[in-house]
Design a protein around this motif. Structure first.
Motif, PDB file in Angstrom:
ATOM      1  N   LYS A   1      -9.456   2.304  -0.806  1.00 11.32           N
ATOM      2  CA  LYS A   1      -8.080   2.705  -1.028  1.00 11.32           C
ATOM      3  C   LYS A   1      -7.552   1.989  -2.268  1.00 11.32           C
ATOM      4  O   LYS A   1      -7.853   0.823  -2.506  1.00 11.32           O
ATOM      5  CB  LYS A   1      -7.211   2.363   0.179  1.00 11.32           C
ATOM      6  CG  LYS A   1      -7.557   3.131   1.435  1.00 11.32           C
ATOM      7  CD  LYS A   1      -6.621   2.763   2.575  1.00 11.32           C
ATOM      8  CE  LYS A   1      -6.948   3.548   3.841  1.00 11.32           C
ATOM      9  NZ  LYS A   1      -6.054   3.185   4.966  1.00 11.32           N
ATOM     10  N   LYS A   2      -6.771   2.660  -3.064  1.00 11.14           N
ATOM     11  CA  LYS A   2      -6.199   2.075  -4.267  1.00 11.14           C
ATOM     12  C   LYS A   2      -5.088   1.097  -3.887  1.00 11.14           C
ATOM     13  O   LYS A   2      -4.147   1.457  -3.176  1.00 11.14           O
ATOM     14  CB  LYS A   2      -5.649   3.178  -5.165  1.00 11.14           C
ATOM     15  CG  LYS A   2      -5.173   2.667  -6.518  1.00 11.14           C
ATOM     16  CD  LYS A   2      -4.719   3.820  -7.395  1.00 11.14           C
ATOM     17  CE  LYS A   2      -4.251   3.303  -8.746  1.00 11.14           C
ATOM     18  NZ  LYS A   2      -3.790   4.418  -9.624  1.00 11.14           N
ATOM     19  N   GLU A   3      -5.201  -0.153  -4.414  1.00  8.78           N
ATOM     20  CA  GLU A   3      -4.196  -1.171  -4.102  1.00  8.78           C
ATOM     21  C   GLU A   3      -2.893  -0.836  -4.806  1.00  8.78           C
ATOM     22  O   GLU A   3      -2.887  -0.470  -5.981  1.00  8.78           O
ATOM     23  CB  GLU A   3      -4.687  -2.548  -4.551  1.00  8.78           C
ATOM     24  CG  GLU A   3      -3.733  -3.676  -4.193  1.00  8.78           C
ATOM     25  CD  GLU A   3      -4.265  -5.037  -4.599  1.00  8.78           C
ATOM     26  OE1 GLU A   3      -3.583  -6.040  -4.351  1.00  8.78           O
ATOM     27  OE2 GLU A   3      -5.371  -5.087  -5.168  1.00  8.78           O
ATOM     28  N   PRO A   4      -1.780  -0.954  -4.125  1.00  5.41           N
ATOM     29  CA  PRO A   4      -0.486  -0.661  -4.770  1.00  5.41           C
ATOM     30  C   PRO A   4      -0.215  -1.626  -5.918  1.00  5.41           C
ATOM     31  O   PRO A   4      -0.634  -2.784  -5.887  1.00  5.41           O
ATOM     32  CB  PRO A   4       0.520  -0.844  -3.630  1.00  5.41           C
ATOM     33  CG  PRO A   4      -0.183  -1.697  -2.619  1.00  5.41           C
ATOM     34  CD  PRO A   4      -1.630  -1.344  -2.726  1.00  5.41           C
ATOM     35  N   THR A   5       0.474  -1.148  -6.943  1.00  8.49           N
ATOM     36  CA  THR A   5       0.768  -1.952  -8.120  1.00  8.49           C
ATOM     37  C   THR A   5       2.266  -2.089  -8.326  1.00  8.49           C
ATOM     38  O   THR A   5       3.062  -1.316  -7.786  1.00  8.49           O
ATOM     39  CB  THR A   5       0.136  -1.334  -9.377  1.00  8.49           C
ATOM     40  OG1 THR A   5       0.679  -0.020  -9.572  1.00  8.49           O
ATOM     41  CG2 THR A   5      -1.377  -1.251  -9.255  1.00  8.49           C
TER      42      THR A   5
ATOM     43  N   TRP B   1       0.520  -3.980 -12.369  1.00 12.97           N
ATOM     44  CA  TRP B   1      -0.133  -5.222 -11.937  1.00 12.97           C
ATOM     45  C   TRP B   1      -0.401  -5.121 -10.431  1.00 12.97           C
ATOM     46  O   TRP B   1       0.480  -4.710  -9.680  1.00 12.97           O
ATOM     47  CB  TRP B   1       0.789  -6.411 -12.217  1.00 12.97           C
ATOM     48  CG  TRP B   1       0.089  -7.735 -12.269  1.00 12.97           C
ATOM     49  CD1 TRP B   1      -0.213  -8.534 -11.222  1.00 12.97           C
ATOM     50  CD2 TRP B   1      -0.390  -8.409 -13.441  1.00 12.97           C
ATOM     51  NE1 TRP B   1      -0.845  -9.680 -11.650  1.00 12.97           N
ATOM     52  CE2 TRP B   1      -0.973  -9.621 -13.008  1.00 12.97           C
ATOM     53  CE3 TRP B   1      -0.384  -8.109 -14.796  1.00 12.97           C
ATOM     54  CZ2 TRP B   1      -1.539 -10.530 -13.901  1.00 12.97           C
ATOM     55  CZ3 TRP B   1      -0.949  -9.016 -15.682  1.00 12.97           C
ATOM     56  CH2 TRP B   1      -1.523 -10.203 -15.230  1.00 12.97           C
ATOM     57  N   PRO B   2      -1.622  -5.465  -9.971  1.00 15.46           N
ATOM     58  CA  PRO B   2      -1.904  -5.411  -8.529  1.00 15.46           C
ATOM     59  C   PRO B   2      -0.886  -6.225  -7.735  1.00 15.46           C
ATOM     60  O   PRO B   2      -0.630  -7.379  -8.055  1.00 15.46           O
ATOM     61  CB  PRO B   2      -3.313  -6.000  -8.421  1.00 15.46           C
ATOM     62  CG  PRO B   2      -3.918  -5.788  -9.778  1.00 15.46           C
ATOM     63  CD  PRO B   2      -2.797  -5.908 -10.752  1.00 15.46           C
ATOM     64  N   GLU B   3      -0.323  -5.603  -6.708  1.00 14.54           N
ATOM     65  CA  GLU B   3       0.729  -6.253  -5.929  1.00 14.54           C
ATOM     66  C   GLU B   3       0.244  -7.545  -5.283  1.00 14.54           C
ATOM     67  O   GLU B   3       0.997  -8.525  -5.176  1.00 14.54           O
ATOM     68  CB  GLU B   3       1.235  -5.288  -4.864  1.00 14.54           C
ATOM     69  CG  GLU B   3       2.476  -5.757  -4.144  1.00 14.54           C
ATOM     70  CD  GLU B   3       3.004  -4.711  -3.180  1.00 14.54           C
ATOM     71  OE1 GLU B   3       4.224  -4.634  -2.990  1.00 14.54           O
ATOM     72  OE2 GLU B   3       2.173  -3.955  -2.622  1.00 14.54           O
ATOM     73  N   GLY B   4      -1.030  -7.589  -4.906  1.00 12.38           N
ATOM     74  CA  GLY B   4      -1.559  -8.786  -4.263  1.00 12.38           C
ATOM     75  C   GLY B   4      -1.798  -9.936  -5.211  1.00 12.38           C
ATOM     76  O   GLY B   4      -2.028 -11.070  -4.774  1.00 12.38           O
ATOM     77  N   ASP B   5      -1.755  -9.682  -6.531  1.00 11.71           N
ATOM     78  CA  ASP B   5      -2.008 -10.739  -7.516  1.00 11.71           C
ATOM     79  C   ASP B   5      -0.734 -11.232  -8.188  1.00 11.71           C
ATOM     80  O   ASP B   5      -0.798 -11.949  -9.188  1.00 11.71           O
ATOM     81  CB  ASP B   5      -2.976 -10.223  -8.593  1.00 11.71           C
ATOM     82  CG  ASP B   5      -4.371  -9.974  -8.032  1.00 11.71           C
ATOM     83  OD1 ASP B   5      -4.710 -10.603  -7.016  1.00 11.71           O
ATOM     84  OD2 ASP B   5      -5.110  -9.155  -8.608  1.00 11.71           O
TER      85      ASP B   5
END
Length: 271
Positions: free
Chosen positions: A42-46, A72-76
């Motif tokens: 699944k594509k990570e939300p940005t 930008w990746p939300e988790g980063d």
């Protein structure tokens, strides 16, 4: 038809049937694997993060061409990033803001690296608690003109002693150069050094007092260029003994006829 031929034909038909069945099963497994993989990936939300659109040196000002939004990746996400959700008007709000520390293309814009957009660029570049102090230099006393803004230097005082002797003392260590004359950044092409007559240094209040006394005592103040690897070392040391009028220091050397004849941290050489 002979029995042998009938047997061979039956075996061939059976083999063909088994091969077809096996092929169908393999194809079915591939489809299942692909479906499972698609369900797992699944594509990570940005989130849109404000970044530098070009390399920005110290002292430059932000504008609509030097900033842009980047997915930008939300988790980063890291605390301090400017996002479109928390500050949607950042492109307009940060126009004219001064860059305090170098930024590279694609690097997130952080508040620690920028200052207010007033015309007082030098005061904006100073970290809290630091002072800007100017001292005269020349090609001879400024590392041959190779000292640039944002470099690190030692300040060495040379003064006359008894007779023909000269005393050298390191009065400041590993201090940052804010500007050479009125230039607060390296030339864009990076090909030429900055030759000036005044260096502005970033000092603590105590260091400011020391260099003020040294300027009165010295026959000459020289700047010794340090390696960029020393940037992380402490820069708050100073020759505090100058403020008390003491003339002794472990860093004093006595020079006579161009040779070091005595150092306060070692015995004088036999002659």
């Amino acid at each position: 038809m002979k029995p042998a031929r009938i047997i061979i034909l039956a075996i061939a038909v059976l083999a063909a049937g088994l091969a077809g069945l096996l092929a169908m099963r393999l194809t079915g497994n591939d489809q299942v694997i692909v479906q499972q993989a698609e369900s797992v990936i699944k594509k990570e939300p940005t989130v849109d993060v404000l970044v530098s659109a070009e390399n920005l040196p110290v002292g430059s000002r932000l504008n609509e061409k030097s900033m842009r939004w980047m997915a930008w990746p939300e988790g980063d996400l890291v605390d301090g990033f400017i996002t479109s959700s928390t500050r949607p008007q950042a492109l307009d709000e940060l126009k004219g803001v001064v860059v305090r520390l170098p930024m590279f293309e694609g690097e997130p814009v952080r508040m620690e690296k920028i200052a207010d957009s007033s015309d007082r660029i030098m005061s904006a570049l100073l970290p809290a608690g630091k002072r800007a102090v100017a001292t005269e230099i020349s090609v001879a006393t400024g590392a041959g003109g190779f000292i640039l803004p944002n470099d690190r230097v030692d300040v060495i005082m040379v003064r006359r002693g008894d007779g023909s002797n000269y005393l050298t003392e390191t009065v400041l260590t590993n201090v940052r150069v804010l500007a050479i004359d009125q230039q607060i950044q390296q030339k864009e092409d990076g090909s030429k050094s900055v030759v000036g007559t005044t260096a502005t240094l970033e000092l603590t209040p105590d260091q400011t007092k020391v260099i003020t006394v040294a300027q009165q005592m010295a026959d000459r103040l020289s700047l010794a260029l340090r390696s960029v690897a020393d940037a992380q070392e402490a820069d708050t040391s100073a020759a505090d003994y100058l403020l008390s009028g003491d003339t002794g220091s472990p860093s004093i050397q006595i020079i006579k006829s161009g040779e070091v004849v005595k150092s306060t941290d070692e015995k004088a050489p036999s002659r």
